[in-house]
Scaffold this active site. Sequence first.
Site, short mmCIF file in Angstrom:
data_model
loop_
_atom_site.label_atom_id
_atom_site.label_comp_id
_atom_site.label_asym_id
_atom_site.label_seq_id
_atom_site.Cartn_x
_atom_site.Cartn_y
_atom_site.Cartn_z
N SER A 224 86.11 -46.20 1.33
CA SER A 224 85.22 -45.48 2.23
C SER A 224 84.34 -46.52 2.89
O SER A 224 84.29 -47.68 2.47
CB SER A 224 84.37 -44.47 1.46
OG SER A 224 83.45 -45.14 0.60
N LYS A 225 83.62 -46.12 3.93
CA LYS A 225 82.73 -47.08 4.59
C LYS A 225 81.71 -47.65 3.62
O LYS A 225 81.31 -48.81 3.70
CB LYS A 225 82.04 -46.42 5.78
CG LYS A 225 82.95 -46.20 6.98
CD LYS A 225 82.15 -45.79 8.20
CE LYS A 225 83.05 -45.70 9.41
NZ LYS A 225 82.31 -45.37 10.64
N ARG A 226 81.29 -46.81 2.69
CA ARG A 226 80.26 -47.26 1.73
C ARG A 226 80.80 -48.29 0.75
O ARG A 226 80.06 -49.13 0.26
CB ARG A 226 79.72 -46.04 0.97
CG ARG A 226 78.56 -46.35 0.04
CD ARG A 226 78.04 -45.09 -0.61
NE ARG A 226 79.08 -44.40 -1.36
CZ ARG A 226 79.44 -44.72 -2.61
NH1 ARG A 226 78.84 -45.73 -3.22
NH2 ARG A 226 80.39 -44.04 -3.24
N THR A 227 82.11 -48.25 0.48
CA THR A 227 82.66 -49.11 -0.56
C THR A 227 83.62 -50.17 -0.03
O THR A 227 84.39 -50.73 -0.79
CB THR A 227 83.38 -48.27 -1.63
OG1 THR A 227 84.43 -47.52 -1.00
CG2 THR A 227 82.42 -47.33 -2.31
#
Length: 474
Positions: free
Chosen positions: A240-243
């Site tokens: 994901s963008k966060r990870t």
Amino acid sequence: MSVTTRFAPSPTGYLHIGGARTALFCWLYARRHGGRFVLRVEDTDRERSTPEAINAILEGMSWLGIDYDEGPLYQTERFARYGEVIDRMLEEGTAYRCYCSRERLDQLRADQQARKVKPRYDGRCRHLTERPADAEGDPVIRFRQPHEGHTVVDDQVKGRVAFDNAELDDLIIARADGSPTYNFVVVVDDMDMGISHVIRGDDHLNNSARQANILKALGVEPPVYAHVPMILDAQGKKLSKRTGAASVMEYRDAGYLPEAVINYLVRLGWAHGDQEVFTLDELIEYFDIGEINHSASSLNPSKLDWLNQHYLKTLPPAHVARHFAWHLGALGIDPGAADAPNIEAVVSAQAERSKTLVEMAENSRFFYTEPQAYDEKAARKHLLGAGDVLDALTNALAEVEHWKADAIHQAITGVAEEQGLKMGKVAQPLRVAVSGGPVSPPIDITLELLGREAVLRRLVRAREWVDQPELDRH
């Protein structure tokens, strides 16, 4: 077989790191076999496809050094060709017009779900020879999928995969407005462009049977398929963008060299023995789709840092300097200014102590701009009480005839001997005085790069700082 591969991104955002790996695998395989690599932009989603996204893809590939032999080719420029093929399929009976309303199809799906049956079109219009009297609006065009037997895909990564044709419904290949659908245009493009090997993410594996059957209906042998497992984040979860679902250009902005990113990407799912570091020529020589891992790979940021530092230290300084200059510019520094040190020499001096170009640029600020303040802890430890040492250094360095590292080193050594001090008690005050902090390349190299005028000016400033009252120090 003449090898032709393709990278076919949808321009709805940046060039994702997973897409870049797919492009790299396709490019390497084509280069190894002396074949062609085609860039095809699948821009049929007119609402989401933007010129900015297309440029982001092209920029990312250019930065990585992944060139293409043909393209970029745009699907939106080939609508007439898709229409020709659909007309041919209707004439030959491998496609048919479907007049079912949206309401009927929604009800059909709801009924099938209620019966816990896999939702699929029931073929109501499959055998029609003329338009029904109660039909409203324009029909969609469906592919007449064979419903007997199996479609077998000998995937180069997944192995032999068999699909029951009875489970494959008659998919829509053209909407009521005449616009073609994804699975259809991909097939026509692969056919027209002579694509021999399709290397792509394994989320497309289920599409391969449908696409292979359309190709067979057109009298064309399907390409060799290789479906590559996904990339997971460092915790083994979906990206994901966060990870970590970063764009390629975010890796550039974070200070990584394209060579490091290429080496990192190819090792996410492919191996050649125990070798970790590859030249580009080695990758082209060794890469084979049959050696791609069957399971997903996880991001490993520490491995990327290690690779990047390796390339910072081993690539020619002139090559690294071209990328380093971009990062200096991002800090508002002009590395080409008249009084700036030689940028290649700065790279050579800083490479051993930098993991990224961002870190190198931050640590090299003092070469280009005089520090506005000293590191407080370092200044109190090394400058306070070092007034006599600073005076001696100023006098000795002012007498250096040839401003080179060896002569500078002799002058510093002479001050240490005169003062009866160990080298560190002289070098550290000098380092803090000229760099603002306790860390720099070897002090003689640091001074050579700064130049005589800047060094003497900074020594005077440091001496003034020592003499200031406590409240005035900053």
